[in-house]
Design a protein around this motif. Structure first.
Motif, short mmCIF file in Angstrom:
data_model
loop_
_atom_site.label_atom_id
_atom_site.label_comp_id
_atom_site.label_asym_id
_atom_site.label_seq_id
_atom_site.Cartn_x
_atom_site.Cartn_y
_atom_site.Cartn_z
N ASN A 56 50.43 -38.48 100.79
CA ASN A 56 49.03 -38.62 101.05
C ASN A 56 48.58 -38.79 102.98
OD1 ASN A 56 48.18 -38.35 98.73
ND2 ASN A 56 48.23 -40.51 98.17
N GLU A 57 49.19 -39.65 102.92
CA GLU A 57 49.25 -39.55 104.84
C GLU A 57 49.68 -38.68 105.32
OE1 GLU A 57 51.11 -42.99 106.40
OE2 GLU A 57 49.61 -44.62 105.03
N LEU A 58 50.46 -37.55 105.45
CA LEU A 58 51.08 -36.81 106.24
C LEU A 58 49.94 -35.84 105.43
CD1 LEU A 58 53.43 -35.42 107.71
CD2 LEU A 58 54.73 -34.54 105.45
N LEU A 59 49.41 -35.25 104.15
CA LEU A 59 48.43 -34.68 103.67
C LEU A 59 47.07 -34.73 104.93
CD1 LEU A 59 47.34 -32.23 102.18
CD2 LEU A 59 46.87 -33.52 100.56
N GLU A 60 45.98 -36.12 104.53
CA GLU A 60 46.10 -36.08 105.88
C GLU A 60 45.33 -36.20 106.63
OE1 GLU A 60 44.62 -40.54 105.01
OE2 GLU A 60 44.18 -40.04 102.97
N SER A 61 46.42 -36.56 107.62
CA SER A 61 47.11 -36.27 109.38
C SER A 61 47.02 -34.70 108.91
CB SER A 61 48.47 -37.26 109.60
OG SER A 61 48.45 -36.78 110.82
N GLU A 62 48.02 -33.89 108.67
CA GLU A 62 48.08 -32.09 108.74
C GLU A 62 45.98 -32.18 108.56
OE1 GLU A 62 49.49 -28.31 109.34
OE2 GLU A 62 49.69 -30.94 109.66
N LEU A 63 45.17 -32.22 107.70
CA LEU A 63 44.08 -31.47 107.39
C LEU A 63 43.38 -32.50 108.69
CD1 LEU A 63 43.14 -33.00 103.48
CD2 LEU A 63 43.82 -30.37 105.33
N GLU A 64 43.65 -33.66 109.43
CA GLU A 64 42.49 -33.95 110.26
C GLU A 64 43.27 -33.33 111.46
OE1 GLU A 64 40.60 -35.71 112.82
OE2 GLU A 64 40.05 -36.03 110.30
N ARG A 65 44.62 -32.61 111.57
CA ARG A 65 45.07 -32.10 112.69
C ARG A 65 44.38 -30.18 112.94
NH1 ARG A 65 48.89 -28.53 113.79
NH2 ARG A 65 49.49 -28.46 111.99
N LYS A 66 44.49 -29.93 111.37
CA LYS A 66 44.21 -28.48 111.13
C LYS A 66 42.66 -28.33 111.92
CE LYS A 66 46.57 -26.46 108.07
NZ LYS A 66 47.11 -26.35 106.84
N ASN A 67 41.42 -29.32 110.60
CA ASN A 67 40.11 -30.35 111.81
C ASN A 67 39.91 -30.16 112.99
OD1 ASN A 67 39.37 -29.87 108.72
ND2 ASN A 67 39.46 -31.95 107.74
N SER A 68 41.59 -31.02 113.53
CA SER A 68 40.61 -31.23 114.82
C SER A 68 41.03 -29.79 115.80
CB SER A 68 41.34 -32.12 115.36
OG SER A 68 41.55 -32.71 116.95
N MET A 69 42.12 -28.84 115.70
CA MET A 69 41.94 -27.87 115.84
C MET A 69 41.21 -26.76 116.16
SD MET A 69 46.93 -27.81 115.43
CE MET A 69 46.64 -25.82 116.08
N GLU A 70 40.56 -27.27 114.84
CA GLU A 70 39.71 -26.02 114.47
C GLU A 70 37.99 -26.53 115.34
OE1 GLU A 70 37.37 -22.59 113.60
OE2 GLU A 70 39.37 -22.76 113.04
N ARG A 71 37.61 -27.85 115.22
CA ARG A 71 36.78 -27.94 116.24
C ARG A 71 37.54 -28.05 117.66
NH1 ARG A 71 36.82 -32.86 112.63
NH2 ARG A 71 38.18 -33.75 114.29
N MET A 72 38.46 -27.90 118.09
CA MET A 72 39.42 -28.37 119.69
C MET A 72 38.46 -25.95 119.81
SD MET A 72 41.61 -30.54 120.01
CE MET A 72 42.42 -29.95 121.67
N ARG A 73 39.53 -25.80 119.12
CA ARG A 73 39.33 -23.68 119.24
C ARG A 73 37.88 -23.30 119.09
NH1 ARG A 73 37.90 -19.70 116.73
NH2 ARG A 73 37.87 -21.12 115.13
N LYS A 74 36.81 -24.32 118.63
CA LYS A 74 35.83 -23.63 118.34
C LYS A 74 35.18 -24.17 119.99
CE LYS A 74 34.71 -23.19 113.66
NZ LYS A 74 33.51 -24.27 112.11
N GLN A 75 35.19 -25.64 120.57
CA GLN A 75 34.86 -26.07 121.97
C GLN A 75 35.49 -25.33 122.58
OE1 GLN A 75 31.98 -28.47 121.47
NE2 GLN A 75 31.71 -27.93 124.00
#
Length: 506
Positions: free
Chosen positions: A263-282
């Motif tokens: 679960n932590e790995l999944l949450e970390s992966e989701l957070e990483r993807k979301n963070s990368m998406e936010r960073m990409r847009k920014q």
């Protein structure tokens, strides 16, 4: 009657329910206490109603047994065996002895002579008792001696020589013995009650402790806490249950830990993807914003040149200079974007080596002095003397120096003073770059390392850099695993970083 039985049954049910609501240790102690109360009550009841009759019966049998010993001993005061038997009867058996002749007269007696009075021996018995004694039976009587104010237990029997034997024991002595026995029994029961309660308490603790431990283990299991284990060295049913609980907790705990990890790995992966998406847009937004202005300027001035808006050579040269300057800025932005991208993706390889940091600082300052000579900037150098070089990637550290110095130039105020200082702190060398200028708000001190972040939003494009310099510094120093930072100082701001001294790297 039925209602009474129903109420009694209900009370018994309530009592059992109340008992079940108590802890096991209290239940055991209550049951044991009830057993002790019943046991002591039973002993006292038996003692009160049956001890004296049993004692009288035992004494009677004892007197009968003593009387039989006279069958084999000559009834003669001069006979040593007879005298010894009389003494044993008197002192050990605590019984007085009277021997009557066949005519009913006292022949021998262990009583005080003053207590002897002429009696009609036959009148002591009923007709039936007399006949039974003549047939060889023993007659037992309990009578009060009003002269001595005592009650006596007497056994009569006929001896083989035709004489009669009477053995008497005072009932008062029997009653005194019973009283002493009751007192002793009371003391023994009190001592037994104390010792039994201590033993019961210890046994209750021994019996209930593993159950309480199992209860605590199950309570923790409901909260997904599997840290407690069964440690009791028991081999009974509770021991088997505890060992099985350990196995169950180990299996469930391992499963839960694996599930938590996934679960932590999944949450970390989701957070990483979301963070990368936010960073990409920014990132796209920031790059678009930074490129939009120079592209618009280049396009505008190029169209002006094509349409011959200004035909004089001076104006055309000015248009060309603007286009070249904006192209240079775009090239610098793209170059820094590529460098930052390489650092963030881990594609930039660190090549540590020993180099002279003071020489690198002097080279960077000389370049800026030539570049900004017309602005009259005052550069100050303060190097602490030390032996040896520092360890780091010389090319990347030069990039850090250039970014710090460029940032200092951009934010200079009217005092126009920049001070570069080196100072040894432990086994490291700290390089500080100070510039006179406005302070950085404390709430924005952590944000200045973010890409495209600018403290002073009012500055024009010509007065500021790309907004990537400090982000590049952060990535380079993180790659070196060395400290860096910024702080407001008296009259300006200081940026710093540290490098290990050669031969002292940690």
């Amino acid at each position: 009657m039925i209602a009474l039985f129903t109420r009694s049954g209900a009370k018994a049910t309530d009592s059992r329910a109340l008992m079940r609501n108590k802890p096991i240790r209290v239940q055991f102690l209550l049951v044991f206490l009830s057993f002790l109360v019943l046991l002591i009550g039973f002993i006292f009841i038996v003692n009160a109603f049956f001890l004296k009759p049993f004692y009288v019966w035992t004494k009677t049998e004892q007197l009968k047994s003593v009387s039989r010993k006279f069958d084999n001993v000559p009834i003669d005061s001069q006979n040593q065996d007879f005298r010894s038997l009389m003494e044993v009867t008197l002192y050990e058996d605590q019984a007085s002895m009277d021997i009557f002749s066949a005519e009913g007269r006292i022949k021998y007696s262990t009583r005080n002579p003053r207590e002897l009075h002429p009696i009609d021996f036959k009148s002591l018995f009923s007709r039936t008792e007399w006949e039974r004694m003549q047939q060889g039976e023993m007659i037992v009587q309990e009578k009060n001696d009003f002269r001595r104010n005592q009650e006596f237990l007497t056994v009569y029997r006929a001896l083989p020589n035709g004489e009669y034997l009477a053995l008497s024991s005072a009932v008062a002595a029997i009653q005194q013995s019973v009283t002493i026995l009751n007192e002793f029994l009371l003391l023994v029961l009190v001592l037994f009650l104390v010792l039994a309660w201590i033993w019961a308490t210890r046994f209750a603790n021994y019996f209930s402790r593993p159950i309480v431990t199992l209860q605590q283990m199950t309570n923790r299991m409901t909260q997904f806490d599997f840290s407690q284990h069964w440690m009791e060295p028991r081999r009974d049913e509770l021991g088997n249950l505890g060992n099985n609980m350990n196995k169950l907790m180990s299996i469930i705990g391992q499963f839960i830990e694996e599930l938590k990890g996934k679960n932590e790995l999944l949450e970390s992966e989701l957070e990483r993807k979301n963070s990368m998406e936010r960073m990409r847009k920014q990132f796209v937004s920031n790059v678009s914003h930074e490129l939009k202005t120079p592209i618009a300027l280049i396009q505008g001035y190029a169209e002006g040149l094509r349409q011959n808006v200004n035909e004089d050579p001076a104006s055309r040269n000015e248009y060309c200079d603007v286009i070249i300057d904006e192209a240079r800025k775009m090239n610098e932005l793209v170059r820094e974007l590529l460098l930052l991208s390489q650092l963030e993706l881990g594609r930039s390889v660190l090549k540590p080596e020993a180099f002279h940091i003071e020489s690198a600082i002097q080279t960077a300052v000389s370049r800026l002095q030539g570049l900004y000579a017309e602005r009259g900037i005052q550069f100050e150098l303060a190097f602490q003397e030390h032996e040896g070089d520092v360890i780091g990637d010389a090319g990347k550290i030069n990039q850090v120096l250039n970014n710090y110095l460029s940032n200092a130039v951009f934010f200079l105020n009217e005092h126009k003073r920049i001070r570069i200082e080196t100072r040894i702190t432990g086994n490291r060398l700290r390089v500080s770059v100070f510039n006179t200028g406005p302070h950085i708000p404390e709430e924005e001190m952590e944000l200045i390392w973010t890409s495209f972040y600018k403290v002073d939003k009012a500055r024009t494009r010509g007065e500021g850099g790309t907004g990537l310099g400090l982000s590049i510094v952060q990535r380079i120093m993180d790659l070196h695993e060395m400290g860096y930072g910024a702080a407001n100082a008296d009259g300006g701001v200081t940026f710093w970083f540290e490098l290990p001294l050669a031969g002292e790297e940690s």
